[in-house]
Design an enzyme around this catalytic site. Structure first.
Site, PDB file in Angstrom:
ATOM      1  N   GLU A   1       0.887  -1.177   0.000  1.00 11.67           N
ATOM      2  CA  GLU A   1       0.000   0.000   0.000  1.00 11.67           C
ATOM      3  C   GLU A   1       0.912   1.210   0.000  1.00 11.67           C
ATOM      4  OE1 GLU A   1      -1.440   3.149   0.621  1.00 11.67           O
ATOM      5  OE2 GLU A   1      -1.711   2.618   2.723  1.00 11.67           O
TER       6      GLU A   1
ATOM      7  N   CYS B   1      -2.704   8.490   3.691  1.00  8.18           N
ATOM      8  CA  CYS B   1      -2.520   7.857   2.381  1.00  8.18           C
ATOM      9  C   CYS B   1      -3.752   8.052   1.503  1.00  8.18           C
ATOM     10  CB  CYS B   1      -2.212   6.368   2.533  1.00  8.18           C
ATOM     11  SG  CYS B   1      -3.472   5.422   3.390  1.00  8.18           S
TER      12      CYS B   1
END
Length: 587
Positions: A299, A333
């Site tokens: 990720e 994020c």
């Protein structure tokens, strides 16, 4: 006498039945075991420490030590040793030994641990957030939204759904194998690992632990060196939770350290790596893992877009986007880093954002207690990069309406702050539209309609999350399907992560693989394909015509080709012909 209920009465009866069922479930659910963990002294808002003039996590005179300090004030909190390769390997061995026994536990035993953890988080959420604020510089509200609500959502979903997700999954065997049971058995991988980022030190570390425990694994969590102090407290929470429920605390290890520690974890013998961080570091992790054939979920951050069409409900959308950009000072994020606005409402949106951003207040929530909207930047070495991104955009035609530079706080001169920033008239070719800023910088771009908006959004190499705001739900959904991202929301921001049944991950340089949801939980298992006999006494026979040594290759071929036609050819004449061919082949 017939009962004639009105609609209202039926609704009342139905609601009463649901409430009764929930009460019964609550009453009959086992009470979680309670436990306590000593609170670090520095978590007290009244605590103060030595002010570091130029804070840094590295001490040149002692490179094997991690310096822990409060980014919002510069207070020295502690020093933590950076583990050696040998120490990491020893932790792996202890975890592997504990996992052998854990793999044999029932789903109910695993739920027991998670229930205790959930109870602790809810009862101690203020302390957890204070520790978080001290180590990262964020505000209490940002900590609660990013650490507590997300962790509770993951715990609740895993407790309620983990067993059904990991139970034996029966699959249709097909006509040829109709006499067999076929299923997938999900077996734990063994010891898994998670190399996680610093922006939400509690949730980023505890989240992978929740999935690992439910799936029967042990886990080593490599915590960021930037949050080494808080990570040790968070580790004690999960270890104590395991102990009070009668399980080996060595099942979970938190290892804060520099990059060499992450390499050591990957090389220690772990069976899986989940990495949360930047694309550059993700590539290094992938290369390191490939030498050991260790599977990875990467990720790698995002540059999430939010598209506003001309019919957007701005009363709803603007507060959502303010939170999407400035939550945790943009250190998310799935933070909104590009707002792509319809030309018809563009100036109105820019004006409103300019007004709101101008009112944002910065500081240390633990020191001030009130009057703080934006905390500090956890990493103090990013200011030159951020200022360069802003100036590059301005040099190419963007309008800098707010901020754009480091903020020197009058009360906390050693604090690490960046001014809440507003850049308008940004275009797709600018660096600020393609490089993840991870900062309190709002970027506004203009589009000329839905197709143009999608085009602009898809020019960015990142593809994690996205949002489309419009009164036309069908159009918004269509646009979401056209966006090259792993996740999308209509008229909202990042709520897909609170729906823990959904997988989390991206495309492009945002990485690959998924955690959360069924996909994430099953990804920590070996999906073993398994068949067994369905009917007693019925087993797979090898016809004499196919038995070794084969008596006639020609007849054998006629037999198998006829068998294929009989089972798989949908045409009736072909099936009849196949029966005739089978009979001939056996003569």
């Amino acid at each position: 006498m017939a009962l004639d209920f009105t609609t209202t009465q039926w609704i009342t009866i139905g609601a009463g039945a649901i409430v009764s069922w929930l009460l019964l479930k609550w009453i009959t659910s086992p009470s979680p075991k309670k436990f306590t963990v000593k609170v670090p002294e520095a978590a007290d808002p009244k605590w103060t420490g030595k002010v570091l003039e130029n804070p840094s996590i590295r001490d040149p005179s002692n490179p094997s030590t991690i310096v822990c300090y409060d980014p919002s004030t510069g207070y020295l909190i502690d020093t933590v040793p950076n583990p050696t390769v040998e120490e990491v390997k020893e932790l792996y061995n202890r975890t592997a030994a504990a996992q052998v026994k854990w793999a044999k536990t029932t789903f109910e035993q695993r739920r027991t641990v998670l229930r205790s953890l959930l109870a602790f988080v809810l009862e101690n959420q203020e302390t957890i957030c204070r520790v978080d604020c001290r180590d990262t510089g964020k505000t209490m509200i940002d900590a609660s939204l990013g650490e507590i609500i997300t962790t509770c959502a993951k715990l609740r979903w895993t407790i309620d759904n983990g067993e059904s997700v990991l139970a034996d999954d029966y699959r249709a065997p097909g006509l040829m194998m109709m006499y067999k049971h076929s299923k997938v058995v999900y077996q734990p991988l063994g010891v898994v690992s998670a190399l996680v980022s610093w922006n939400y030190p509690f949730h980023n570390a505890i989240g992978p632990v929740i999935s690992a425990l439910m799936s029967g694994n042990g886990i080593i969590v490599k915590c960021s060196e930037y949050v080494a102090w808080s990570s040790k407290y968070y580790e004690q929470i999960i270890k104590t939770c395991l102990s009070v429920n009668g399980f080996d605390p060595d099942l979970v290890q938190f290892v804060p350290g520099f990059a060499d520690v992450g390499e050591a974890v990957v090389q220690s013998g772990v069976n899986h790596v989940t990495f949360i961080g930047s694309p550059a570091v993700g590539k290094l992790v992938q290369r390191n893992a490939s030498d050991y054939l260790v599977p990875c979920v990467l990720e790698l951050g995002g540059k999430d877009c939010a598209i506003l069409l001309k019919d957007s409900d701005l009363v709803q959308a603007i507060p959502v986007l303010m939170r999407g950009v400035f939550q945790n000072c943009g250190q998310n994020c799935i933070g909104i880093e590009r707002i792509i606005v319809a030309a018809e409402i563009y100036e109105k949106v820019v004006e409103e954002m300019n007004t709101r951003i101008g009112k944002l207040r910065q500081g240390s929530i633990l020191a001030e207690g009130e009057g703080v909207d934006c905390g500090a930047m956890t990493m103090g070495n990013q200011f030159e990069k951020l200022e360069a991104l802003v100036q590059d955009a301005v040099s190419h035609g963007a309008r800098l309406l707010r901020g754009g530079k480091r903020y020197h706080h009058p009360k906390h001169p050693s604090g690490q702050y960046f001014e809440p920033t507003l850049l308008a008239d940004v275009t797709p070719e600018m660096d600020i539209a393609n490089i993840e800023a991870f900062a309190p910088i709002m970027v506004i771009m203009k589009h000329q309609g839905p197709e143009d908006a999608v085009r602009i959004a898809n020019l960015c190499p990142f593809g994690l999350g996205s949002s489309v705001f419009s009164a036309d739900k069908k159009l918004a959904e269509k646009m979401c399907m056209q966006l090259k991202t792993g996740m999308a929301n209509v008229n909202d921001f990042a709520v897909n992560y609170l729906c823990q049944g959904l997988p989390f991950g991206g495309v492009g340089i945002s990485g690959y693989g998924r955690f959360s949801g069924k996909e994430g939980l099953r990804g920590l298992c070996v999906p073993k394909a398994f068949t067994t006999d369905r009917i007693p006494g019925v087993k797979t026979p090898i016809p004499p015509i196919l038995d070794y040594p084969v008596q006639s290759a020609k007849k054998g071929w006629s037999f198998v080709s006829a068998l294929n036609n009989l089972v798989y050819n949908p045409e009736v004449p072909a099936k009849v012909g196949a029966c005739v061919d089978l009979a001939k082949a056996n003569i």
